[in-house]
Write a protein that holds these residues in place. Sequence first.
Motif, short mmCIF file in Angstrom:
data_model
loop_
_atom_site.label_atom_id
_atom_site.label_comp_id
_atom_site.label_asym_id
_atom_site.label_seq_id
_atom_site.Cartn_x
_atom_site.Cartn_y
_atom_site.Cartn_z
N ILE A 183 55.11 47.22 5.42
CA ILE A 183 55.49 46.67 6.53
C ILE A 183 54.26 46.09 6.80
O ILE A 183 54.34 44.99 7.06
CB ILE A 183 56.43 47.40 7.31
N GLU A 184 53.32 46.83 7.02
CA GLU A 184 52.63 46.21 8.70
C GLU A 184 51.48 45.63 7.59
O GLU A 184 50.79 44.38 7.57
CB GLU A 184 50.93 47.47 8.57
N ARG A 185 51.17 46.11 5.89
CA ARG A 185 50.21 44.89 4.77
C ARG A 185 51.14 43.64 5.04
O ARG A 185 50.08 42.63 4.50
CB ARG A 185 49.92 45.91 3.51
N PRO A 194 65.29 41.81 1.37
CA PRO A 194 66.15 41.91 1.88
C PRO A 194 67.82 41.33 1.93
O PRO A 194 67.88 41.60 3.17
CB PRO A 194 65.31 39.99 2.72
N ASN A 195 68.25 40.35 1.27
CA ASN A 195 69.38 40.00 1.33
C ASN A 195 70.52 41.39 0.37
O ASN A 195 69.90 42.22 -0.18
CB ASN A 195 69.92 39.12 -0.03
N ASN A 250 60.70 31.13 3.28
CA ASN A 250 61.63 30.41 4.58
C ASN A 250 62.58 31.40 4.16
O ASN A 250 62.80 32.22 3.25
CB ASN A 250 62.13 29.18 4.23
N GLU A 251 64.49 30.96 4.90
CA GLU A 251 64.59 32.23 5.08
C GLU A 251 66.19 32.46 2.90
O GLU A 251 66.51 32.92 3.44
CB GLU A 251 65.74 31.82 6.34
N TYR A 306 49.27 38.74 4.64
CA TYR A 306 50.77 37.44 4.18
C TYR A 306 51.48 36.87 5.65
O TYR A 306 52.77 36.32 5.05
CB TYR A 306 51.49 37.83 3.30
N GLN A 307 51.03 37.09 6.99
CA GLN A 307 51.73 36.61 7.46
C GLN A 307 54.00 37.17 7.39
O GLN A 307 54.54 35.71 8.00
CB GLN A 307 51.71 35.69 8.29
N TRP A 308 54.39 37.86 6.84
CA TRP A 308 55.30 38.04 6.84
C TRP A 308 56.21 39.39 6.53
O TRP A 308 56.25 40.36 6.51
CB TRP A 308 55.99 37.99 4.66
N THR A 309 57.05 39.26 7.30
CA THR A 309 57.57 40.14 9.20
C THR A 309 58.96 40.88 7.80
O THR A 309 59.70 39.98 7.31
CB THR A 309 58.45 39.80 9.98
#
Length: 386
Positions: A74-76, A252-253, A222-223, A81-84
């Motif tokens: 998660i932190e990586r 994510p889905n 994007n989402e 990559y600024q991806w949460t």
Amino acid sequence: MTESTLFDFDQVVERRHTQSDKWEKYAGQDILPMWVADTDFRSPPAVIEALHQRVDHGVFGYGHAPEHLTQLIIERMQTRYQWTIEADWLVYLPGLVCGLNLAARALTESAQSIMTPSPIYPPFVSSAKLAERELIKAPVTLQADNRWLMDLNQAEQSITEQTKLLQFCNPLNPGGTVYRREELEAVHAFAKKHDLLVCSDEIHSDLILSPDAKHIPFASLNEDAAQRSVTLIAPSKTFNIAGLGASIAIIPNPALRARFTRTRQGIVPSLNVLAYTAAEAAYDKGQAWLDVQLDYLRGNRDYLLREINQIEGLTLHPFDATYLAWIDASALPVANPFLFFEKAGVGMSPGSDFGNSKFVRLNFGCTRALLEEAVKRIKTAVAGLN
């Protein structure tokens, strides 16, 4: 002692008689193995130490992912990559190839088709065939700036209403292209237009060699991209632990994730405890080693670009990532470049495996001395044609 001396990538590690697929393919023959994508470098000391500690414990029962490993991933994704992302999105797999195959079976139905770039890493093609899905090829072509990209205009001509999944690859294997944001946005627009799910193989994302290239996860655009995607990552290529089998699908889905995990049940096992141990140590304490490895690989890449492009009949276009050189041998007066160079003592991957028999793929994740010997043999073989 500096990090560059602490981590010695010039060290020759004897891999013969170690059950190495790479080295035992040519056992007893004077052929340098420059094919399958693992490196000849010792893994980071932190990984080796962690494995020693786990082995010393002496019990190797069933295990599950350490919470610390999940947090490291998660932190990586956030810092690099600024991806949460969220912990629930992660699905651990004993290899990235099974992720491609799971995506093919879970995200499409029998009458539907799968689109892949071409040329492409062979499991992309076999995942569709093994799932008994029609395969639609999207040509990868050389752009005006000498970068290999999937040609979306040509893809438009071959896609059908039954095409439901795009198996995407970034960085590109073969070719080494790192997609820029506007290029990724074009891929997303294409996927959205045709309502495609996207399985994005990003296993080489930590192996960026060009300072002006930056990996951007497809799902981070994007989402909408996130909700239609499965992202596959792994520490395996980065830290040379592919034989331990540790990969991650980020989904994510929740509906797609449920389909994916349901398809694996009873077929694809969990990771073994040593794989979890190695992955955790690599992501936690492997960065200094990785930084030195990247410098070494840049040197190998630059050496190859210089030397290969001086050989009449061979072309190697500049590339941003991976330790895999996609060499154009179409101008050589030989019927099969792979067999020609194999006979000369250099065992590369045949371009036909990827979709173009006039190319060869050379793995330069090796000592400079071995690479120089390979280049010497390539030069001698080509000179003998004149």
